[in-house]
Enzyme design. Structure first.
Site, mmCIF file in Angstrom:
data_model
loop_
_atom_site.group_PDB
_atom_site.id
_atom_site.type_symbol
_atom_site.label_atom_id
_atom_site.label_comp_id
_atom_site.label_asym_id
_atom_site.label_seq_id
_atom_site.Cartn_x
_atom_site.Cartn_y
_atom_site.Cartn_z
ATOM 1 C CB ILE A 77 -0.963 -0.026 1.205
ATOM 2 C CG1 ILE A 77 -1.948 -1.197 1.070
ATOM 3 C CG2 ILE A 77 -1.731 1.289 1.317
ATOM 4 C CD1 ILE A 77 -2.807 -1.425 2.295
ATOM 5 N NE ARG A 89 11.558 -5.567 -2.095
ATOM 6 C CZ ARG A 89 10.468 -6.289 -1.849
ATOM 7 N NH1 ARG A 89 9.327 -5.689 -1.571
ATOM 8 N NH2 ARG A 89 10.522 -7.599 -1.863
ATOM 9 C CG ASP A 114 15.368 -0.307 11.924
ATOM 10 O OD1 ASP A 114 14.129 -0.473 12.033
ATOM 11 O OD2 ASP A 114 16.201 -1.077 12.436
ATOM 12 N NE ARG A 136 4.501 18.082 18.817
ATOM 13 C CZ ARG A 136 5.018 19.146 18.225
ATOM 14 N NH1 ARG A 136 5.124 19.174 16.887
ATOM 15 N NH2 ARG A 136 5.400 20.190 18.924
ATOM 16 C CB SER A 176 -5.835 2.276 11.066
ATOM 17 O OG SER A 176 -6.098 1.554 12.247
ATOM 18 C CE1 TYR A 210 -1.140 -4.806 11.767
ATOM 19 C CE2 TYR A 210 -3.401 -5.629 11.858
ATOM 20 C CZ TYR A 210 -2.404 -4.908 11.212
ATOM 21 O OH TYR A 210 -2.680 -4.281 10.012
ATOM 22 C CE LYS A 270 -1.718 -1.192 11.555
ATOM 23 N NZ LYS A 270 -0.977 -0.097 10.882
#
Length: 275
Positions: free
Chosen positions: A30, A54, A76, A136, A155, A169, A173
């Site tokens: 995505i 990539r 990272d 932020r 999300s 997970y 989210k």
């Protein structure tokens, strides 16, 4: 196109005109889709991920196809200083970010008691800490962009309820969705568009990275479906939380109405399967 690491103090990233779009997780899935769509619309892009090879290939492709500037930043996001380091680096290069897409993330699966603590720490760092601190860090420049500014937090439908066997997970989210909605309210009147995008299972490398099919609950959608829903929501305005897919929206609505024990039972059944 320039490739750099956030640990590299060399100068030389090309300046760009706002609204430049910064996309995390841009090396695949995505995130790559968002970078491509925005470049197609004529936006310069900052591509952030760990896999510089990539990103370099994508940057070259976008520059050749769309005559934009694509800046590669290898970072990272498990490093809690990454957001500030990325921000300082772009400041030195005169790159002002007007649109931020927080897409980087990964999931772990299995009974919580069996999870690897180090892997969980990385998951929380990438899924919660990084988007919080990046938002932020860049929110002032998004606000400065006014109606051209946008914040997109990728999300998940898992954010709408606790989900056994992908507990961390789903919790991460849920935090992202809640934070985004609160920021949307705080930015009322600034013109900045704010969106918590909640796709269901999507045809990306996510499942391979997670090492589990437990996340494949329901129909697996396409990246284009997710992007179409995101851009339509940005154009439409209104609700800051958008769930992709009619079936997923119905499921999210039902989760709000059903007793918690029922949603937990359904979630546990859906995610209990052979690896």
């Amino acid at each position: 196109m320039r490739t750099t690491s956030v640990a590299d103090d060399d100068e030389g990233i090309s300046m760009s005109t706002p609204p430049t779009v910064l996309v995390t997780g841009a090396s695949s899935g995505i995130g790559k889709g968002f970078a491509t769509r925005y470049a197609r619309q004529g936006h310069d892009v900052v591509l952030v991920a760990r896999r510089a090879d990539r990103l370099d290939a994508l940057a070259a492709e976008l520059e050749n196809a769309h005559s934009v500037t694509a800046t590669v930043v290898s970072a990272d996001l498990t490093d809690p200083t990454a957001a500030e380091t990325i921000g300082e680096h772009l400041d030195r290069e005169g790159i002002e970010v007007g649109i931020l897409v927080n897409c980087a993330g990964f999931g772990t699966a299995g009974p919580f008691i069996e999870e690897d603590p180090a892997r969980l720490a990385d998951e929380i760092a990438v899924d919660v800490v990084a988007p919080t601190l990046l938002t932020r860090r860049f929110l002032p420049s998004l606000v400065a962009a006014g109606t051209r500014g946008a914040l997109i937090m990728v999300s998940s439908t898992a954010s709408h309820q606790p989900v056994p066997n992908i507990a961390v997970y789903a919790a991460c989210k849920a935090y992202v969705t809640s934070l985004t909605a609160a920021i949307w309210k705080e930015l009322s009147g600034t013109g900045v568009r704010v969106l918590a995008l909640c796709p269901g299972p999507t045809d990306t490398e996510f499942f391979e990275a997670a090492g589990s099919d437990r996340f494949k609950v329901g129909r697996v959608g396409t990246i284009d479906e997710v992007l179409d829903a995101a851009f339509a929501a940005l154009d439409r305005g209104g609700d800051p939380v958008v769930t992709v897919g009619r079936g997923n929206r119905l499921q999210a609505f039902a989760a709000k109405l059903a007793p918690r024990r029922l949603t937990l039972a359904v979630g546990a059944t859906s995610t209990t399967r052979a690896e």
